[in-house]
Each structure stands twice: as structure tokens, then as C-alpha cells.
Design a protein around this motif. Structure first.
Motif, PDB file in Angstrom:
ATOM      1  N   ASP A 277      -2.784   8.427   8.806  1.00 27.20           N
ATOM      2  CA  ASP A 277      -3.434   9.727   8.002  1.00 27.20           C
ATOM      3  C   ASP A 277      -3.885   8.957   6.656  1.00 27.20           C
ATOM      4  OD1 ASP A 277      -0.851   9.596   6.407  1.00 27.20           O
ATOM      5  OD2 ASP A 277      -0.198  11.656   7.059  1.00 27.20           O
ATOM      6  N   ARG A 278      -3.444   7.537   6.464  1.00 24.60           N
ATOM      7  CA  ARG A 278      -3.658   7.307   5.168  1.00 24.60           C
ATOM      8  C   ARG A 278      -2.950   7.710   3.957  1.00 24.60           C
ATOM      9  NH1 ARG A 278      -6.757   2.867   5.101  1.00 24.60           N
ATOM     10  NH2 ARG A 278      -6.624   1.670   7.172  1.00 24.60           N
ATOM     11  N   SER A 279      -2.066   8.214   4.428  1.00 25.14           N
ATOM     12  CA  SER A 279      -1.429   8.841   2.644  1.00 25.14           C
ATOM     13  C   SER A 279      -0.155   8.195   2.360  1.00 25.14           C
ATOM     14  CB  SER A 279      -0.438  10.433   3.182  1.00 25.14           C
ATOM     15  OG  SER A 279       0.822   9.632   3.880  1.00 25.14           O
ATOM     16  N   GLY A 280      -0.053   6.967   3.136  1.00 27.47           N
ATOM     17  CA  GLY A 280       0.967   6.043   2.105  1.00 27.47           C
ATOM     18  C   GLY A 280       1.378   4.600   3.150  1.00 27.47           C
ATOM     19  N   PRO A 281       2.490   4.054   2.990  1.00 28.23           N
ATOM     20  CA  PRO A 281       3.059   4.446   1.365  1.00 28.23           C
ATOM     21  C   PRO A 281       2.683   3.124   0.504  1.00 28.23           C
ATOM     22  CG  PRO A 281       4.808   3.491   3.802  1.00 28.23           C
ATOM     23  CD  PRO A 281       3.409   3.843   3.687  1.00 28.23           C
ATOM     24  N   HIS A 282       2.470   4.431  -0.798  1.00 35.58           N
ATOM     25  CA  HIS A 282       1.683   3.692  -1.721  1.00 35.58           C
ATOM     26  C   HIS A 282       2.516   2.174  -1.964  1.00 35.58           C
ATOM     27  CE1 HIS A 282       6.104   4.053  -4.561  1.00 35.58           C
ATOM     28  NE2 HIS A 282       5.420   3.528  -5.421  1.00 35.58           N
ATOM     29  N   LEU A 283       3.932   1.646  -1.723  1.00 39.24           N
ATOM     30  CA  LEU A 283       3.387   0.439  -1.781  1.00 39.24           C
ATOM     31  C   LEU A 283       2.834  -0.925  -0.911  1.00 39.24           C
ATOM     32  CD1 LEU A 283       7.493  -0.308  -2.540  1.00 39.24           C
ATOM     33  CD2 LEU A 283       5.660  -0.545  -4.210  1.00 39.24           C
ATOM     34  N   THR A 284       2.721  -0.112   0.026  1.00 37.01           N
ATOM     35  CA  THR A 284       2.059  -1.147   1.244  1.00 37.01           C
ATOM     36  C   THR A 284       0.333  -0.580   0.956  1.00 37.01           C
ATOM     37  OG1 THR A 284       3.415   0.082   2.857  1.00 37.01           O
ATOM     38  CG2 THR A 284       1.230  -1.324   3.152  1.00 37.01           C
ATOM     39  N   ALA A 285       0.077   0.067   0.642  1.00 43.17           N
ATOM     40  CA  ALA A 285      -1.589   0.261   0.011  1.00 43.17           C
ATOM     41  C   ALA A 285      -1.052  -0.467  -1.515  1.00 43.17           C
ATOM     42  CB  ALA A 285      -1.841   1.828  -0.169  1.00 43.17           C
ATOM     43  N   LEU A 286      -0.664  -0.246  -2.422  1.00 42.24           N
ATOM     44  CA  LEU A 286      -1.385  -1.285  -2.940  1.00 42.24           C
ATOM     45  C   LEU A 286      -1.363  -2.886  -3.339  1.00 42.24           C
ATOM     46  CD1 LEU A 286       1.274   0.050  -6.156  1.00 42.24           C
ATOM     47  CD2 LEU A 286      -1.245   0.211  -5.841  1.00 42.24           C
ATOM     48  N   TRP A 287      -0.067  -3.169  -1.774  1.00 40.06           N
ATOM     49  CA  TRP A 287      -0.982  -4.774  -1.419  1.00 40.06           C
ATOM     50  C   TRP A 287      -1.778  -4.503  -1.271  1.00 40.06           C
ATOM     51  CZ3 TRP A 287       1.345  -9.242  -2.519  1.00 40.06           C
ATOM     52  CH2 TRP A 287       2.589  -9.616  -2.895  1.00 40.06           C
ATOM     53  N   GLN A 288      -2.324  -3.691   0.418  1.00 42.83           N
ATOM     54  CA  GLN A 288      -3.561  -4.336   0.794  1.00 42.83           C
ATOM     55  C   GLN A 288      -4.829  -3.942  -1.071  1.00 42.83           C
ATOM     56  OE1 GLN A 288      -3.966  -0.585   3.178  1.00 42.83           O
ATOM     57  NE2 GLN A 288      -2.952  -1.862   4.908  1.00 42.83           N
ATOM     58  N   LEU A 289      -4.720  -3.408  -1.598  1.00 43.35           N
ATOM     59  CA  LEU A 289      -5.793  -3.318  -2.748  1.00 43.35           C
ATOM     60  C   LEU A 289      -5.559  -4.614  -3.169  1.00 43.35           C
ATOM     61  CD1 LEU A 289      -8.138  -1.832  -3.733  1.00 43.35           C
ATOM     62  CD2 LEU A 289      -5.558  -1.501  -5.763  1.00 43.35           C
ATOM     63  N   GLN A 290      -4.193  -5.376  -3.430  1.00 45.98           N
ATOM     64  CA  GLN A 290      -4.752  -6.796  -4.010  1.00 45.98           C
ATOM     65  C   GLN A 290      -4.945  -7.725  -3.385  1.00 45.98           C
ATOM     66  OE1 GLN A 290      -2.661  -9.749  -4.091  1.00 45.98           O
ATOM     67  NE2 GLN A 290      -2.084  -8.954  -1.691  1.00 45.98           N
ATOM     68  N   HIS A 291      -4.630  -7.429  -2.149  1.00 48.83           N
ATOM     69  CA  HIS A 291      -5.679  -8.493  -0.825  1.00 48.83           C
ATOM     70  C   HIS A 291      -6.942  -8.808  -1.393  1.00 48.83           C
ATOM     71  CE1 HIS A 291      -2.105  -9.102   1.795  1.00 48.83           C
ATOM     72  NE2 HIS A 291      -2.666 -10.631   1.461  1.00 48.83           N
ATOM     73  N   THR A 292      -7.461  -7.301  -1.552  1.00 55.61           N
ATOM     74  CA  THR A 292      -8.971  -7.146  -1.304  1.00 55.61           C
ATOM     75  C   THR A 292      -9.592  -7.685  -2.877  1.00 55.61           C
ATOM     76  OG1 THR A 292      -9.045  -4.903  -1.189  1.00 55.61           O
ATOM     77  CG2 THR A 292     -10.995  -5.179  -2.212  1.00 55.61           C
ATOM     78  N   ALA A 293      -8.615  -7.900  -4.324  1.00 52.96           N
ATOM     79  CA  ALA A 293      -9.370  -8.810  -5.638  1.00 52.96           C
ATOM     80  C   ALA A 293      -9.373  -9.938  -5.066  1.00 52.96           C
ATOM     81  CB  ALA A 293      -8.055  -8.682  -6.024  1.00 52.96           C
ATOM     82  N   PHE A 294      -8.781 -10.664  -4.028  1.00 53.80           N
ATOM     83  CA  PHE A 294      -9.346 -11.860  -3.795  1.00 53.80           C
ATOM     84  C   PHE A 294      -9.829 -12.699  -2.260  1.00 53.80           C
ATOM     85  CE2 PHE A 294      -5.275 -11.507  -2.948  1.00 53.80           C
ATOM     86  CZ  PHE A 294      -4.333 -13.114  -2.226  1.00 53.80           C
ATOM     87  N   THR A 295      -9.607 -11.058  -1.816  1.00 52.03           N
ATOM     88  CA  THR A 295     -10.597 -11.601  -0.391  1.00 52.03           C
ATOM     89  C   THR A 295     -11.003 -10.447  -0.022  1.00 52.03           C
ATOM     90  OG1 THR A 295      -7.971 -10.678   0.580  1.00 52.03           O
ATOM     91  CG2 THR A 295      -8.447 -12.675   1.474  1.00 52.03           C
TER      92      THR A 295
END
Length: 337
Positions: A277-295
Motif C-alpha cells: 500500500d506504499r505506506s512505508g517503512p520510511h527507511l525503505t522508502a528513503l533508500w529508494q529515494l536516494q537511489h533516484t538521485a543517481f539512478t
């Protein structure tokens, strides 16, 4: 995670970079290692660490506020988590991973986030793992720290899985072999082949040799998305791989894994995977977001979509469940037969 209702909760997020830098500084000066010997005053710890006493006190106060150290009668001591995970030599120590990879590499890459989201990365920016690891020094720094950070999860995975019947494992994007080494140590009949970039392989061969497993772990020097994978495998492992490759590569990678497996073989996908449901976990979501910064063309994985994708590829009994609490999940499925 509960919805934010107070202003200080927003401040906690906005000032989060200050807490990160406090942690990285403490690791740089070896504060947790010194405190492992016993509680110390700021003056005594500063003398051991080469820090001015007042600056040491200021840093320790920040660490106390973050819950990383305790303070009583002016003497500071490691918290239980710091003692277990941030002291050099402890079984589950991942301080090198935090200090070197997250602090020195990932942190600065987050400056690319806004241009990456706009699809406006400048030509000189890091735009993929292939770009990043084309530099031998960067590949070595990342690989050394990732190895340290992956040993704990690899041990946890061996306790969860029974691979006693497996003989051949393909570790796709397996880096320095932390998972392959740990798996081969736990299951004496297992051999492994790792596919990764040449500059990563150079470091990995050193780690494999140090573990005394050069006769059981081999390397293929290649970009894993090129699908130069050997077949007749009992297990295909993809750990921390899919979150760092373009979304359109996921389906071909599952198909390549299916083709590489022998009938009855198992695919294992260990990665930063959020709830369906894409509610988290928040640490997982943040790791996915940081991947976006260079991929920037990487996909945000969720458990439901992964299970469906494995089933649509032809795998049976697809399951996705939490692995590292609040951080990663493990997807499992079998090839029919």
C-alpha cells in the motif's frame, strides 16, 4: 509510520542531516570504540580521540540527544545499539558502511536529487552504478564498505533459508561476495558465481581469497543487465540489485533468472521493498529515494508488485516478507519442476 501532527516533527526531518553528520563525525574520531572501554568524561574522551574537550562535549551532547550515548554524572557511555553496531570488531558492526559509503559517498550524491527528479542531471553527474564504478577508487570505497554492511544481513538470511540441497548459486550484482561467502560458509556443498562490474570484481576476488573460498566462488566480469549469466543454477540471488537499475529492466531480469535456473530452482530477491500500500517503512522508502538521485530511472519496488511480477514470469509460490526490520524484504519463488 504515524502522520506528523506537530511542528517539531517537521523540524526533526529538516534537521536530520545534522544528526547524520554528528554520527559520521563520532565514527571519524572513534568515539564509540573509546567508549567501549567504559564510561568517560568529555575531557577524558577528547584526550583519547584528539578532540578539544569543549568540542567533544558539544558532539557528545548531540549524540546523547540522538540516543546514541547516555550521560550520567558527566560521564558518557555507549547506548546498547551503539555498543552492538558501531564498535569496531563487534559481530554486527556496520560502522564502516555508515561512515564510508553513506557518509562519504551517498550523502553527497543526494545533492543530485532535485535535478534527477526533474530529469535534468548535468552531463558530469553520476547517472548510474556503471558510471560510478567506472572509477576504481570509488568502486573500491563503495565495495569495501558495502561488504562490511552486508555481512550481517547475509548471516540473517542463512538462518532463515535452507539451501542444503543447492549446489550452484548465481549471485547477480553480488559485489564483493558478502552473501556468497556467508552462504558458502553455511552450506558446505554450495558453490557460487558472482556477476558484477570489473572494478568491483577486483575487490571481490580479494575478499573471496581472504575467506579461503576461491575454489568455490567464481566471478563473471560484466554489467549484470547484459544478461551474460551462466545456467543450470539451483539458486539465483539478487540482493540490493533491482532498486538500482532502470524499471524497464526488472521484467527481463526475472526472465533471465528463470532461464538460468534448473527446474525446481529458487529465486531470491533481497532489496529495499516497501509495503504493497506504499505506506512505508520510511527507511525503505528513503533508500529508494536516494537511489533516484543517481539512478533516476530506477523503480520504487513494493511487495505486491514484486510478487505479481515473479508469478507473471512463470515462478510458483511467490512470497515477499520483511527481512531486515523496517529496511528490506525478501522475495522468494520457485521455477516449476
Amino acid at each position: 509510520m504515524a502522520l506528523a501532527t506537530e511542528a517539531h516533527e517537521i523540524s526533526d526531518i529538516a534537521f536530520g542531516f545534522m544528526g547524520s553528520k554528528a554520527l559520521f563525525a563520532a565514527l571519524e574520531f572513534g568515539l564509540f570504540d573509546h567508549l567501549a572501554e567504559g564510561a568517560l568524561t568529555a575531557d577524558a574522551l577528547g584526550a583519547k580521540a584528539g578532540l578539544h574537550a569543549e568540542r567533544c562535549r558539544t558532539l557528545l551532547t548531540a549524540l546523547a540527544g540522538l540516543g546514541l550515548v547516555s550521560v550520567e554524572d558527566g560521564r558518557f557511555a555507549n547506548s546498547p545499539a551503539a555498543a552492538a553496531f558501531l564498535v569496531t570488531g563487534q559481530k554486527y558492526d556496520f560502522s564502516d558502511y555508515l561512515q564510508l559509503q553513506v557518509g562519504r559517498q551517498m550523502y553527497k550524491l543526494m545533492d543530485q536529487l532535485v535535478p534527477a527528479l526533474k530529469d535534468e542531471l548535468p552531463e558530469e553527474a553520476t547517472g548510474s552504478y556503471a558510471d560510478w564504478f567506472s572509477d576504481p577508487a570509488e568502486a573500491r570505497l563503495y565495495s569495501d564498505s558495502q561488504h562490511a554492511g552486508s555481512l550481517g544481513p547475509a548471516r540473517a538470511l542463512t538462518r532463515r533459508l535452507d539451501l542444503s540441497g543447492a549446489r550452484r548459486m548465481l549471485d547477480v550484482g553480488g559485489g564483493t561476495g558478502a552473501f556468497s561467502i556467508t552462504f558458502c560458509q553455511a552450506f558446505p556443498e554450495l558453490t557460487a558465481t558472482i556477476v558484477d562490474f570489473p572494478n568491483v570484481v577486483a575487490v571481490g576476488r580479494e575478499k573471496v581469497a581472504e575467506a579461503g573460498l576461491a575454489d568455490r566462488i567464481a566471478y563473471v566480469e560484466a554489467d549484470a543487465t547484459g544478461f551474460d549469466w551462466p545456467g543450470e543454477q539451483d539458486v539465483v540471488l539478487m540482493s540490493y540489485l533491482l532498486s538500482g537499475v532502470p524499471a524497464e529492466m526488472h521484467a527481463p531480469m526475472f526472465k533471465a533468472a528463470f532461464d538460468a535456473l534448473s527446474p525446481g530452482g529458487r529465486i531470491l530477491v533481497h532489496d529495499f521493498i516497501v509495503a504493497g500500500d506504499r505506506s512505508g517503512p520510511h527507511l525503505t522508502a528513503l533508500w529508494q529515494l536516494q537511489h533516484t538521485a543517481f539512478t533516476p530511472h530506477a523503480a520504487s519496488l513494493d511487495a505486491d508488485t514484486l510478487a505479481t511480477a515473479l508469478t507473471e514470469t512463470g515462478f510458483e509460490a511467490a512470497e515477499v516478507a520483511p527481512m531486515i526490520p523496517e529496511m528490506t524484504m525478501l522475495g522468494e519463488a520457485r521455477k516449476p519442476g
